[in-house]
Write a protein that holds these residues in place. Structure first.
Motif, PDB file in Angstrom:
ATOM      1  N   TRP A  55       0.837  -1.191   0.000  1.00 55.22           N
ATOM      2  CA  TRP A  55       0.000   0.000   0.000  1.00 55.22           C
ATOM      3  C   TRP A  55       0.879   1.250   0.000  1.00 55.22           C
ATOM      4  CZ3 TRP A  55       0.701  -3.463   3.888  1.00 55.22           C
ATOM      5  CH2 TRP A  55       1.327  -3.011   5.046  1.00 55.22           C
ATOM      6  N   ASP A  56       0.278   2.415  -0.283  1.00 52.53           N
ATOM      7  CA  ASP A  56       0.986   3.692  -0.245  1.00 52.53           C
ATOM      8  C   ASP A  56       0.876   4.294   1.152  1.00 52.53           C
ATOM      9  OD1 ASP A  56       1.464   3.420  -2.953  1.00 52.53           O
ATOM     10  OD2 ASP A  56      -0.320   4.567  -3.522  1.00 52.53           O
ATOM     11  N   ARG A  65       1.811   5.461  13.438  1.00 55.51           N
ATOM     12  CA  ARG A  65       2.605   4.577  14.282  1.00 55.51           C
ATOM     13  C   ARG A  65       2.631   3.155  13.734  1.00 55.51           C
ATOM     14  NH1 ARG A  65       2.427   4.335  20.876  1.00 55.51           N
ATOM     15  NH2 ARG A  65       4.241   2.998  21.118  1.00 55.51           N
ATOM     16  N   VAL A  66       1.471   2.649  13.326  1.00 56.30           N
ATOM     17  CA  VAL A  66       1.415   1.301  12.756  1.00 56.30           C
ATOM     18  C   VAL A  66       0.373   1.265  11.645  1.00 56.30           C
ATOM     19  CG1 VAL A  66       2.093   0.141  14.896  1.00 56.30           C
ATOM     20  CG2 VAL A  66      -0.330   0.481  14.396  1.00 56.30           C
ATOM     21  N   TYR A  67       0.522   0.269  10.774  1.00 62.25           N
ATOM     22  CA  TYR A  67      -0.525  -0.099   9.821  1.00 62.25           C
ATOM     23  C   TYR A  67      -1.053  -1.469  10.230  1.00 62.25           C
ATOM     24  CZ  TYR A  67       0.836   3.665   6.648  1.00 62.25           C
ATOM     25  OH  TYR A  67       1.093   4.895   6.087  1.00 62.25           O
ATOM     26  N   GLU A  68      -2.377  -1.608  10.212  1.00 57.86           N
ATOM     27  CA  GLU A  68      -3.015  -2.878  10.532  1.00 57.86           C
ATOM     28  C   GLU A  68      -3.606  -3.475   9.254  1.00 57.86           C
ATOM     29  OE1 GLU A  68      -5.830  -2.204  13.647  1.00 57.86           O
ATOM     30  OE2 GLU A  68      -4.324  -1.440  15.057  1.00 57.86           O
ATOM     31  N   VAL A  69      -3.263  -4.719   8.978  1.00 53.41           N
ATOM     32  CA  VAL A  69      -3.729  -5.404   7.771  1.00 53.41           C
ATOM     33  C   VAL A  69      -4.778  -6.429   8.189  1.00 53.41           C
ATOM     34  CG1 VAL A  69      -3.050  -6.812   5.793  1.00 53.41           C
ATOM     35  CG2 VAL A  69      -1.489  -5.057   6.671  1.00 53.41           C
ATOM     36  N   VAL A  79       2.277  -3.786  11.276  1.00 59.11           N
ATOM     37  CA  VAL A  79       3.654  -3.436  10.953  1.00 59.11           C
ATOM     38  C   VAL A  79       3.911  -1.985  11.336  1.00 59.11           C
ATOM     39  CG1 VAL A  79       3.779  -5.104   9.066  1.00 59.11           C
ATOM     40  CG2 VAL A  79       3.079  -2.755   8.589  1.00 59.11           C
ATOM     41  N   PRO A  80       5.173  -1.588  11.543  1.00 56.75           N
ATOM     42  CA  PRO A  80       5.483  -0.199  11.871  1.00 56.75           C
ATOM     43  C   PRO A  80       5.029   0.751  10.771  1.00 56.75           C
ATOM     44  CG  PRO A  80       7.373  -1.618  12.279  1.00 56.75           C
ATOM     45  CD  PRO A  80       6.368  -2.443  11.545  1.00 56.75           C
ATOM     46  N   GLY A  81       4.784   2.011  11.147  1.00 59.69           N
ATOM     47  CA  GLY A  81       4.300   3.010  10.199  1.00 59.69           C
ATOM     48  C   GLY A  81       5.244   3.288   9.055  1.00 59.69           C
ATOM     49  N   SER A  82       6.516   2.921   9.202  1.00 60.80           N
ATOM     50  CA  SER A  82       7.483   3.127   8.126  1.00 60.80           C
ATOM     51  C   SER A  82       7.443   2.010   7.089  1.00 60.80           C
ATOM     52  CB  SER A  82       8.896   3.224   8.707  1.00 60.80           C
ATOM     53  OG  SER A  82       9.212   2.052   9.438  1.00 60.80           O
ATOM     54  N   GLN A  83       6.670   0.954   7.353  1.00 62.61           N
ATOM     55  CA  GLN A  83       6.622  -0.204   6.461  1.00 62.61           C
ATOM     56  C   GLN A  83       5.329  -0.201   5.671  1.00 62.61           C
ATOM     57  OE1 GLN A  83       7.782  -3.862   8.336  1.00 62.61           O
ATOM     58  NE2 GLN A  83       6.695  -5.140   6.865  1.00 62.61           N
ATOM     59  N   HIS A  84       5.411  -0.497   4.364  1.00 64.10           N
ATOM     60  CA  HIS A  84       4.244  -0.428   3.500  1.00 64.10           C
ATOM     61  C   HIS A  84       4.039  -1.703   2.695  1.00 64.10           C
ATOM     62  CE1 HIS A  84       5.554   3.971   3.785  1.00 64.10           C
ATOM     63  NE2 HIS A  84       4.630   3.739   4.703  1.00 64.10           N
ATOM     64  N   MET A  85       4.483  -2.825   3.222  1.00 66.88           N
ATOM     65  CA  MET A  85       4.235  -4.125   2.603  1.00 66.88           C
ATOM     66  C   MET A  85       4.380  -5.189   3.674  1.00 66.88           C
ATOM     67  SD  MET A  85       7.706  -5.061   0.452  1.00 66.88           S
ATOM     68  CE  MET A  85       7.586  -3.663  -0.634  1.00 66.88           C
ATOM     69  N   VAL A  86       3.681  -6.311   3.471  1.00 61.39           N
ATOM     70  CA  VAL A  86       3.792  -7.418   4.416  1.00 61.39           C
ATOM     71  C   VAL A  86       3.313  -8.697   3.737  1.00 61.39           C
ATOM     72  CG1 VAL A  86       1.462  -7.173   5.395  1.00 61.39           C
ATOM     73  CG2 VAL A  86       3.310  -8.109   6.801  1.00 61.39           C
ATOM     74  N   ASP A  87       3.871  -9.822   4.124  1.00 60.24           N
ATOM     75  CA  ASP A  87       3.395 -11.124   3.674  1.00 60.24           C
ATOM     76  C   ASP A  87       2.442 -11.680   4.718  1.00 60.24           C
ATOM     77  OD1 ASP A  87       4.747 -11.586   1.172  1.00 60.24           O
ATOM     78  OD2 ASP A  87       6.604 -11.740   2.315  1.00 60.24           O
ATOM     79  N   ASP A 255      10.764   5.435   3.704  1.00 60.15           N
ATOM     80  CA  ASP A 255       9.566   4.762   3.222  1.00 60.15           C
ATOM     81  C   ASP A 255       9.760   3.257   3.347  1.00 60.15           C
ATOM     82  OD1 ASP A 255       7.178   4.151   2.089  1.00 60.15           O
ATOM     83  OD2 ASP A 255       7.773   4.591   0.037  1.00 60.15           O
ATOM     84  N   GLY A 256       9.729   2.768   4.581  1.00 63.28           N
ATOM     85  CA  GLY A 256       9.960   1.356   4.843  1.00 63.28           C
ATOM     86  C   GLY A 256      10.625   1.163   6.189  1.00 63.28           C
ATOM     87  N   VAL A 257      10.759  -0.089   6.611  1.00 64.09           N
ATOM     88  CA  VAL A 257      11.301  -0.397   7.924  1.00 64.09           C
ATOM     89  C   VAL A 257      12.810  -0.628   7.833  1.00 64.09           C
ATOM     90  CG1 VAL A 257      10.910  -2.876   7.709  1.00 64.09           C
ATOM     91  CG2 VAL A 257      10.975  -1.827   9.975  1.00 64.09           C
ATOM     92  N   ILE A 258      13.549  -0.211   8.864  1.00 63.17           N
ATOM     93  CA  ILE A 258      15.003  -0.366   8.925  1.00 63.17           C
ATOM     94  C   ILE A 258      15.330  -1.448   9.954  1.00 63.17           C
ATOM     95  CG2 ILE A 258      17.167   0.736   9.599  1.00 63.17           C
ATOM     96  CD1 ILE A 258      16.049   3.330   8.469  1.00 63.17           C
TER      97      ILE A 258
END
Length: 324
Positions: A55-56, A65-69, A79-87, A255-258
């Motif tokens: 997602w964007d 802070r987080v994205y909930e899928v 996932v953390p707010g810096s992450q925009h993809m997950v399996d 734009d993503g998790v470190i």
């Protein structure tokens, strides 16, 4: 493994840190508004038991802070707010799933769900241990300072290719369906050299060997300052007759998790820090052994491996002295 000068211990530390989440819903008196719904949500089966969701970032993503899928009405991943993809894993083969994504801000406010996207997992191939062939003839072209287009020849597999993974520097940064042989990769850095590879995955999760590398350089200039960790500090302390260097920093906004950092001591790269789980949110800290002699002077700095697989800028150098 990097060679570590004495007196540091030559070891690559793996930090298995999991940050706890302890926020609640927003109260009536909270100021501001809840985040908006994430846009650009896509879902693509990665194997017979997994789906890759992307997602964007929502506008003003620094507040997230987080994205909930969600899988249907069930929260499947966070996932953390810096992450925009997950399996999303542990799914059933030959099943149609619906996914939505919601953003939660630092005050605990949960935004509305994104539009629903659907993906069907393929049938599970019984006793399939044969990996797909290496994707052939990869190529690419630069579209701008922050995006490139990649293409490759279809991979062969006895049961069929379900998805292709695009990697940069060993990091998966994108995924497309098995019927696609091209993709646009965005969120890159200007003036940066990239090396991309492609791997094919079948329904059983078998991965092909990586394709030949595609080397591209984005136009423009990037001095690294925007990608360096901030608030970097260094101090020393003594414990058990030995001295330790204590570091603290705030991750760069990306734009993503470190998940990985590199420490440079006295001009030489010494240790990599790799989080085996979810990296801690906010400020991070790390201490390492510096010997048993008082009065020694050291110079130390830090940099992060960015979500696009490249190394970010170094922090300013800090000087420390072991004291008695």
């Amino acid at each position: 493994m990097r060679r570590v000068p004495w007196p540091l211990v030559p070891v690559c530390w793996v930090l298995l840190l999991v940050a706890a989440c302890g926020w609640g819903g927003a109260g009536e008196g909270d100021e501001g508004r809840a985040p908006g719904a994430p846009a650009g949500v896509t879902a693509q089966a990665g194997s017979a038991t997994s789906v890759h969701v992307m997602w964007d970032a929502v506008p003003d993503s620094t507040r997230i802070r987080v994205y909930e899928v969600y899988r249907g009405t069930t929260k499947a991943e966070e996932v953390p707010g810096s992450q925009h993809m997950v399996d999303v894993t542990r799914l059933r083969p030959s099943t149609l799933y619906s996914f939505t994504v919601r953003a939660r801000d630092a005050e605990g406010r949960l935004g509305p769900p994104s539009r629903a996207v659907r993906a069907r997992t393929p049938a599970l191939a019984a006793a399939d241990r044969s990996a797909p062939a290496r994707p052939a003839d990869p190529a690419g072209r630069v579209l701008g300072a922050r995006e490139v287009q990649l293409s490759w020849g279809a991979s062969r597999d006895d049961r069929g290719v379900v998805s292709y993974e695009i990697r940069q520097g060993g990091t998966e940064i994108h995924s497309v369906g098995g019927d696609q042989t091209a993709a646009v990769v965005t969120g890159l850095r200007p003036g940066t050299a990239y090396v991309f590879t492609v791997r094919a995955r079948d329904a059983a999760g078998n991965l092909s060997p990586a394709s030949a590398p595609v080397r591209l350089t984005t136009p423009g200039a990037d001095d690294g300052r925007d990608t360096a960790p901030t608030g970097f500090t260094a101090h020393t302390h003594r414990s058990g007759g030995a001295y330790y260097i204590d570091l603290a920093w705030d991750p760069p906004r990306t734009d993503g998790v470190i998940t990985e950092y590199q420490i440079r001591l006295d001009g030489t790269a010494t240790t990599s820090l790799v989080w085996g789980g979810t990296p801690p949110r906010g400020r991070s800290a790390y201490s390492f052994y510096a010997g048993r002699t008082a009065g020694e002077h050291h110079r130390v700095r830090l940099r992060a491996r960015l979500p696009d697989g490249t190394w970010g800028g170094w922090t300013p150098q800090r000087a420390v002295t072991t004291a008695g």
